[in-house]
Design a protein around this motif. Structure first.
Motif, PDB file in Angstrom:
ATOM      1  N   SER A  79       1.396  -1.367  -1.999  1.00 30.44           N
ATOM      2  CA  SER A  79       1.404  -0.087  -3.036  1.00 30.44           C
ATOM      3  C   SER A  79       1.794   1.069  -2.545  1.00 30.44           C
ATOM      4  O   SER A  79       1.959   1.313  -1.382  1.00 30.44           O
ATOM      5  N   ARG A 101       0.313  -3.434 -13.414  1.00 24.85           N
ATOM      6  CA  ARG A 101       0.592  -2.969 -12.068  1.00 24.85           C
ATOM      7  C   ARG A 101       0.590  -1.825 -11.686  1.00 24.85           C
ATOM      8  O   ARG A 101      -0.036  -1.300 -10.539  1.00 24.85           O
ATOM      9  N   ASN A 153       1.001  -0.643  -7.892  1.00 27.02           N
ATOM     10  CA  ASN A 153       0.635  -1.984  -7.122  1.00 27.02           C
ATOM     11  C   ASN A 153       1.534  -3.078  -7.085  1.00 27.02           C
ATOM     12  O   ASN A 153       1.998  -2.914  -8.149  1.00 27.02           O
ATOM     13  N   SER A 154       1.377  -4.030  -6.333  1.00 23.14           N
ATOM     14  CA  SER A 154       2.145  -5.193  -6.356  1.00 23.14           C
ATOM     15  C   SER A 154       3.694  -4.898  -6.638  1.00 23.14           C
ATOM     16  O   SER A 154       4.301  -5.445  -7.433  1.00 23.14           O
ATOM     17  N   GLU A 203       7.584  -4.831  -6.377  1.00 25.91           N
ATOM     18  CA  GLU A 203       8.376  -5.955  -6.494  1.00 25.91           C
ATOM     19  C   GLU A 203       9.710  -5.330  -6.021  1.00 25.91           C
ATOM     20  O   GLU A 203       9.896  -4.058  -6.218  1.00 25.91           O
TER      21      GLU A 203
END
Length: 127
Positions: A16, A66, A83-84, A86
Motif C-alpha cells: 500500500s 482498492r 491498497n493491493s 499491482e
C-alpha cells in the motif's frame, strides 16, 4: 494554483501507499480535486476525483475496490490510499483540480475538466 504532492515511492505488488495533495492559490469553495496517472506507452488515465462540497467520489474502473480517496474541505487537501497495488498501477501520479466542476460521473469528465495539475509523484510497483 499551487500543489504540494507527496507519498510516492517504490513498493512490491500487494503493498500500500498513500498519496497526499495540498492545493492553494484559489478561493473557490466548490471544486473537484483528484488524480490521474501516466505511464510510458499508456494513455493518461483518471484514477479518482472528489468534490469538495459534498465529498462525492468517482473512481477509475481499474482502481475501484482498492483505492480510497478522501478530502479535507477546510484545508484544501486530498489523499489517495492505494491498497493491493499491482504492477499495472506503476506510473507518475498527478494531483489535479477542476475549478468549474459540472456533474462529474466518470474519469472522462474529470480529465476533460481539469484546470491545473501538479508536478507528479512516481509510484513504482515491482517485485
Amino acid at each position: 494554483v499551487h500543489f504540494v504532492e507527496s507519498g510516492g515511492g517504490s513498493v512490491q505488488p500487494g503493498d500500500s501507499l498513500r498519496l497526499s495533495c495540498a492545493a492553494s492559490g484559489f478561493t473557490k469553495e466548490d471544486y473537484v480535486i483528484g488524480w490521474f496517472r501516466e505511464a510510458p506507452g499508456k494513455e493518461r488515465q483518471g484514477v479518482a476525483s472528489i468534490r469538495s462540497i459534498d465529498g462525492s467520489i468517482v473512481y477509475g474502473d481499474s482502481v475501484k475496490g482498492r483505492f480510497i480517496a478522501s478530502r479535507d474541505k477546510a484545508l484544501k487537501t486530498a489523499s489517495l490510499q492505494m491498497n493491493s497495488l499491482e504492477s499495472e498501477d506503476a506510473a507518475v501520479y498527478y494531483c489535479a483540480i477542476d475549478l468549474n466542476p459540472r456533474g462529474i460521473t466518470s474519469m472522462t469528465d474529470f480529465l476533460r475538466g481539469m484546470d491545473w495539475w501538479g508536478q507528479g509523484t512516481q509510484v513504482t510497483v515491482s517485485s
